[in-house]
Design an enzyme around this catalytic site. Structure first.
Site, short mmCIF file in Angstrom:
data_model
loop_
_atom_site.label_atom_id
_atom_site.label_comp_id
_atom_site.label_asym_id
_atom_site.label_seq_id
_atom_site.Cartn_x
_atom_site.Cartn_y
_atom_site.Cartn_z
N ASP A 30 0.47 -1.46 -0.03
CA ASP A 30 0.17 -0.15 0.19
C ASP A 30 1.02 0.94 0.13
O ASP A 30 -0.04 2.55 0.48
CB ASP A 30 -0.64 0.00 1.26
CG ASP A 30 0.16 -0.53 2.51
OD1 ASP A 30 1.16 -0.20 2.47
OD2 ASP A 30 -1.05 0.00 3.24
N ARG B 5 10.04 27.59 0.51
CA ARG B 5 8.93 29.62 0.22
C ARG B 5 7.27 29.41 0.69
O ARG B 5 6.63 30.20 -0.26
CB ARG B 5 8.39 28.70 -1.13
CG ARG B 5 9.71 29.04 -1.53
CD ARG B 5 9.99 28.66 -3.50
NE ARG B 5 9.96 27.43 -3.65
CZ ARG B 5 9.35 26.80 -4.90
NH1 ARG B 5 9.04 27.20 -6.00
NH2 ARG B 5 9.65 25.19 -4.83
N ASP C 86 14.92 38.19 -10.03
CA ASP C 86 13.39 38.77 -9.19
C ASP C 86 14.17 39.82 -8.09
O ASP C 86 15.85 39.68 -7.61
CB ASP C 86 12.90 37.70 -8.65
CG ASP C 86 13.28 36.99 -7.64
OD1 ASP C 86 14.58 37.27 -7.00
OD2 ASP C 86 13.40 35.92 -7.57
N LYS D 279 10.34 41.19 -11.45
CA LYS D 279 9.39 39.49 -12.05
C LYS D 279 7.55 39.58 -11.11
O LYS D 279 7.82 39.83 -9.89
CB LYS D 279 9.84 38.69 -11.25
CG LYS D 279 9.43 36.79 -11.59
CD LYS D 279 10.00 36.44 -11.64
CE LYS D 279 9.78 35.52 -10.26
NZ LYS D 279 10.43 34.41 -9.67
N ARG E 90 4.63 36.62 -11.18
CA ARG E 90 4.05 35.79 -11.23
C ARG E 90 2.33 35.12 -10.82
O ARG E 90 2.31 36.47 -9.53
CB ARG E 90 4.56 35.08 -10.55
CG ARG E 90 4.70 33.68 -10.55
CD ARG E 90 4.76 32.39 -9.80
NE ARG E 90 6.55 32.28 -9.33
CZ ARG E 90 7.37 31.32 -9.39
NH1 ARG E 90 6.81 30.63 -10.49
NH2 ARG E 90 8.73 31.11 -9.33
N THR F 265 10.40 25.76 -12.06
CA THR F 265 9.43 25.03 -13.45
C THR F 265 10.46 25.60 -14.28
O THR F 265 10.40 25.46 -15.73
CB THR F 265 8.48 25.56 -13.12
OG1 THR F 265 8.45 27.43 -13.97
CG2 THR F 265 7.36 25.67 -13.16
N THR G 231 10.90 31.26 -14.41
CA THR G 231 11.68 32.70 -14.40
C THR G 231 13.22 33.24 -14.75
O THR G 231 12.94 33.90 -15.42
CB THR G 231 12.23 32.32 -12.61
OG1 THR G 231 11.24 32.21 -12.16
CG2 THR G 231 12.82 34.07 -11.80
C1 R5P Z 1 12.16 33.26 -6.74
O1 R5P Z 1 11.39 33.77 -5.31
C2 R5P Z 1 13.07 31.90 -5.85
O2 R5P Z 1 14.36 32.38 -6.13
C3 R5P Z 1 13.05 31.37 -7.89
O3 R5P Z 1 13.33 32.34 -8.64
C4 R5P Z 1 11.42 30.44 -8.26
O4 R5P Z 1 11.79 29.82 -6.68
C5 R5P Z 1 11.84 29.66 -9.36
O5 R5P Z 1 11.00 29.17 -9.68
P1 R5P Z 1 10.19 28.53 -11.46
O6 R5P Z 1 12.13 27.77 -11.34
O7 R5P Z 1 9.29 27.78 -11.30
O8 R5P Z 1 10.31 29.83 -12.06
#
Ligand code: R5P
Length: 313
Positions: free
Chosen positions: A34, A93, A173, A197, A199, A228, A231
């Site tokens: 499981d 985060r 950022d 930046k 988001r 991802t 950024t």
């Molecule tokens: C954001 O504040 C962090 O420093 C990174 O820039 C962010 O977590 C990167 O995320 P992703 O690759 O999804 O854009």
């Protein structure tokens, strides 16, 4: 001292153990049909200082549970001390409540880490420098920036003389300015810039609005993590539009969610340097990627703790 590897950090734990001239200690893992796990510490740990290396990136919950079980087993085996090396601290985060009604997820994780019996945490490049203050146990907050500085120096020495000073460090950022300033100082005050930046929390869409600072031919983007990859991709596009023709990325944690590896490979970025705070699965490697190791840094702090604390052998 005994070193144990969680299943998320086998490669790094192996390297750390080697630097300490030790073999990894043995753990038995069993997964029930499981999905529940049973963990057993095979070696005797009575009165031993024990180190567990376990990063808590994807799947964070699974990796945390495994860490908690290993620590509990060590505690029950009467280990003298337990140091959790969590090179990438999952949930960092979510270090505070952003909107009413949310859980303070990192706070929950910290409570459990402390409750299971971890004596000390070693971690890298946290999203916020205030995170160690949330703990009630000592936290060694290490950084990959010295490794990055060394690599950047080596890269710059390979460039043609006329372009040797044509470099700018870039934070993708505004939150990363502190990091970029430290790196600039390490490199003899190389100029730096930061990108504004935006988001969208719902869609995840990222927009790089504008750059504070002067763009140069060689732009070195520095970030704490790549999740991802959006950024970095968006920052690289903006830098390229503003005149950078060589864009290099340094990021401590290769979280690499979804298709980050494909996005980065197909981006304006020439090279991506990350560290081994997270073991990267084979299928997520790409040709622009190079991995630097934090093993030496971890081994050094573990040895240093030994010297400062005669109780640690
Ligand atoms: C954001 O504040 C962090 O420093 C990174 O820039 C962010 O977590 C990167 O995320 P992703 O690759 O999804 O854009």
């Amino acid at each position: 001292m005994k070193v144990f590897a969680g299943s998320a950090s086998r490669f790094l734990a192996q390297k750390v153990a080697r630097k300490l001239a030790k073999e990894l200690s043995t753990l038995e893992h069993h997964v029930f049909p499981d999905g529940e796990k049973r963990l057993r510490v095979v070696d005797k740990v009575v009165d031993e200082d024990c180190v567990v290396v376990q990063s808590t990136s994807t799947d964070a919950d699974k990796n945390y549970m495994e860490l908690f079980f290993i620590v509990d087993a060590l505690k029950r085996g009467r280990a003298k001390s337990i140091t959790a090396v969590i090179p990438y601290l999952g949930y960092q985060r979510q270090d505070h409540v952003f909107r009413t009604g949310e859980a303070a997820s990192l706070d929950v994780i910290i409570k459990i880490i402390e409750a299971v019996g971890v004596d000390k945490v070693i971690t890298f490049d946290l999203h916020s420098i205030r995170i160690p203050e949330l703990f009630h146990i000592p936290v060694a907050h290490l950084s990959a920036l010295p490794l990055f500085a060394e690599k950047i120096r080596a890269l710059r020495s390979l460039r043609d003389t006329p372009r040797a000073n044509d470099t700018v460090l870039v934070s993708p950022d505004m939150g990363g300015i502190r990091r970029i300033k430290i790196l600039s100082t390490m490199l003899g005050n190389i100029p730096y810039a930061a990108i504004e930046k935006d988001r969208d929390l719902k869609s995840g869409k990222i927009e790089a609005q504008r750059i504070h600072g002067t763009v140069k031919k060689q732009a070195i983007i520095v970030d704490d993590m790549i999740s991802t990859g959006r950024t970095i991709v968006v920052a690289a596009e903006l830098l390229n539009k503003k005149g950078a023709d060589e864009i290099i990325v340094f990021a401590t944690h290769p979280v690499f969610s979804k298709d980050a590896h494909i996005l980065l490979q197909n981006s304006k970025v020439k090279k991506v340097f990350v560290t081994d705070t997270i073991d990267i699965p084979k299928e997520k490697y790409f040709s622009k990627l190079e991995v630097l190791s934090v093993a030496e840094t971890i081994a050094e702090i573990l040895m240093h703790s030994n010297k400062n604390n005669p109780n640690i052998s």
